[in-house]
Design an enzyme around this catalytic site. Structure first.
Site, PDB file in Angstrom:
ATOM      1  N   SER A 182       0.865  -1.176   0.000  1.00 25.91           N
ATOM      2  CA  SER A 182       0.000   0.000   0.000  1.00 25.91           C
ATOM      3  C   SER A 182       0.906   1.231   0.000  1.00 25.91           C
ATOM      4  O   SER A 182       2.048   1.163  -0.451  1.00 25.91           O
ATOM      5  CB  SER A 182      -0.937  -0.023   1.211  1.00 25.91           C
ATOM      6  OG  SER A 182      -1.824   1.082   1.182  1.00 25.91           O
ATOM      7  N   TYR A 212      -3.756   6.235  -8.828  1.00 30.32           N
ATOM      8  CA  TYR A 212      -2.717   5.630  -8.002  1.00 30.32           C
ATOM      9  C   TYR A 212      -3.180   5.547  -6.551  1.00 30.32           C
ATOM     10  O   TYR A 212      -3.023   4.505  -5.893  1.00 30.32           O
ATOM     11  CB  TYR A 212      -1.412   6.423  -8.078  1.00 30.32           C
ATOM     12  CG  TYR A 212      -0.322   5.834  -7.201  1.00 30.32           C
ATOM     13  CD1 TYR A 212       0.354   4.687  -7.585  1.00 30.32           C
ATOM     14  CD2 TYR A 212      -0.001   6.423  -5.983  1.00 30.32           C
ATOM     15  CE1 TYR A 212       1.341   4.135  -6.774  1.00 30.32           C
ATOM     16  CE2 TYR A 212       0.982   5.878  -5.167  1.00 30.32           C
ATOM     17  CZ  TYR A 212       1.647   4.729  -5.572  1.00 30.32           C
ATOM     18  OH  TYR A 212       2.607   4.182  -4.757  1.00 30.32           O
ATOM     19  N   LYS A 216      -3.667   1.987  -4.319  1.00 35.18           N
ATOM     20  CA  LYS A 216      -3.001   1.685  -3.051  1.00 35.18           C
ATOM     21  C   LYS A 216      -4.003   1.405  -1.936  1.00 35.18           C
ATOM     22  O   LYS A 216      -3.796   0.489  -1.125  1.00 35.18           O
ATOM     23  CB  LYS A 216      -2.070   2.840  -2.662  1.00 35.18           C
ATOM     24  CG  LYS A 216      -0.887   3.032  -3.601  1.00 35.18           C
ATOM     25  CD  LYS A 216       0.126   1.898  -3.491  1.00 35.18           C
ATOM     26  CE  LYS A 216       0.060   0.847  -4.544  1.00 35.18           C
ATOM     27  NZ  LYS A 216       1.108  -0.186  -4.423  1.00 35.18           N
TER      28      LYS A 216
END
Length: 342
Positions: A182, A212, A216
């Site tokens: 993450s 993005y 994550k």
């Protein structure tokens, strides 16, 4: 703000480093060949640093990556750095953006090994090159960051689940693990981490930055959901924020004529990549982590149990538990998108 700050500065010393890692060749008496690990993206950045530390402790490691040349160079570099190691390094051809490649990689690994102790889903892509509002797509039409960072690791883990389960039958409790990358930037994701439409598909933005952040946060959801599903098989699943690191992951943020200045500034405010490896070592090897207490946990730099934004925590819970059950919905979407490649 406090949560972000506590993951960025004045971080406690790492519990596991190259100085105190257990010898992986003789960790368990019943293993004649030692533990077996996979590190995706093991040829650069944090993955390379992780592989170096593991190899220094005599581990058997598969470096999964696209480029044979780059992985071979990384292997030569690691071997030269630790000539006395009794470990082993192998290239596992893998392109996480291409779902066809993932099945081939899993098959190759399964043809060569009888066990897998820890899978580090370390590799990823961040803000791929192009205009801010441009979207790159994978060979199968997915946003490139969702494909590489979420669908690819999901499929790889699914294809290797049986060998993880098999390994856990004889390995010490809590030692077989899957670790998902993450990021602190998951804090910038939308409400709940991932927006979803009525069909359960992620709603993505037209900006590479937002996508993005979503990818994550999605890894936290997938790590938690996988943890629920593999708990009975004695496989531990955790997510980790490696830390704010000075790696090539940020290369697409560089402005060409300011690159030297930007790299200087990054070196002043970002941590060396080996610190990210310390976070991953804790996630993959720390005896403090147990399936009973830490299934789906979130590891903060450089090896601490952390927590998510409250609304992302809400995504982990079912509706019966008062949550939005986005984690289960995202799992179902990943399964649907990868079913033709299993």
């Amino acid at each position: 703000m406090g949560k972000s700050w506590s993951q960025s500065a004045w971080i406690p010393n790492p519990p596991i480093t190259e100085k105190n890692i257990v010898d992986q060749s003789g960790k368990y008496r019943e293993l004649t060949m030692g533990q077996v690990f996979i590190v995706t993206g093991g040829n650069a950045g944090v993955g390379l640093q992780l592989a170096k530390i593991l190899y220094s402790a005599n581990a058997r490691i598969y470096l999964a990556g696209r480029s044979e040349r780059r992985v071979t160079e990384a292997i030569e570099h690691i071997c030269c750095a630790f000539p006395d190691s009794k470990g082993n390094l192998s290239w596992l051809p893998l392109d996480l953006a291409d779902l066809r490649s993932i099945k081939r990689a899993a098959e190759q690994f399964l043809n060569q090994e009888k066990r897998l102790d820890v899978l580090w889903n370390n590799a990823g892509v961040m803000f791929p090159s192009g205009a801010i509002k441009s979207q790159q797509v994978s060979p199968f039409g997915h946003d490139i960051q969702m494909s590489t960072n979420v669908l690819g690791p999901y499929l790889l883990t699914s294809l290797l689940y049986q060998i993880l389960k098999q390994t856990a039958e004889t390995a010490p409790l809590n030692s077989v693990r899957v670790c998902w990358a993450s990021s602190l930037l998951s804090e910038l994701s939308p409400q709940g981490g991932v927006d979803m439409d009525d069909s359960g598909s992620p709603i993505l933005s037209n900006t590479r930055y937002t996508n993005y952040f979503v990818s994550k946060a999605a890894n936290n959801l997938i790590a938690f959901e996988f943890g629920k599903r593999c708990k009975s098989a004695n496989v531990l699943s955790v997510a980790f924020n490696p830390g704010n690191l000075n790696t090539e992951l940020t290369r697409h943020l560089m402005v060409p004529y300011l690159e030297s200045v930007e790299r200087l500034l990054q070196g002043l405010v970002l941590w060396p990549p080996r610190y990210g490896a310390y976070t991953e070592l804790y996630a993959g090897l720390s005896p403090d982590l147990t399936i009973e207490q830490h299934s789906g946990a979130y590891i903060w730099p450089w090896g601490r149990i952390g927590h998510l934004r409250p609304d992302i925590e809400d995504s982990l819970r079912s509706k019966i538990q008062g949550g939005s059950e986005k984690a289960a919905k995202l799992w179902a979407w990943c399964d649907q998108e990868t079913v033709n490649f299993t």
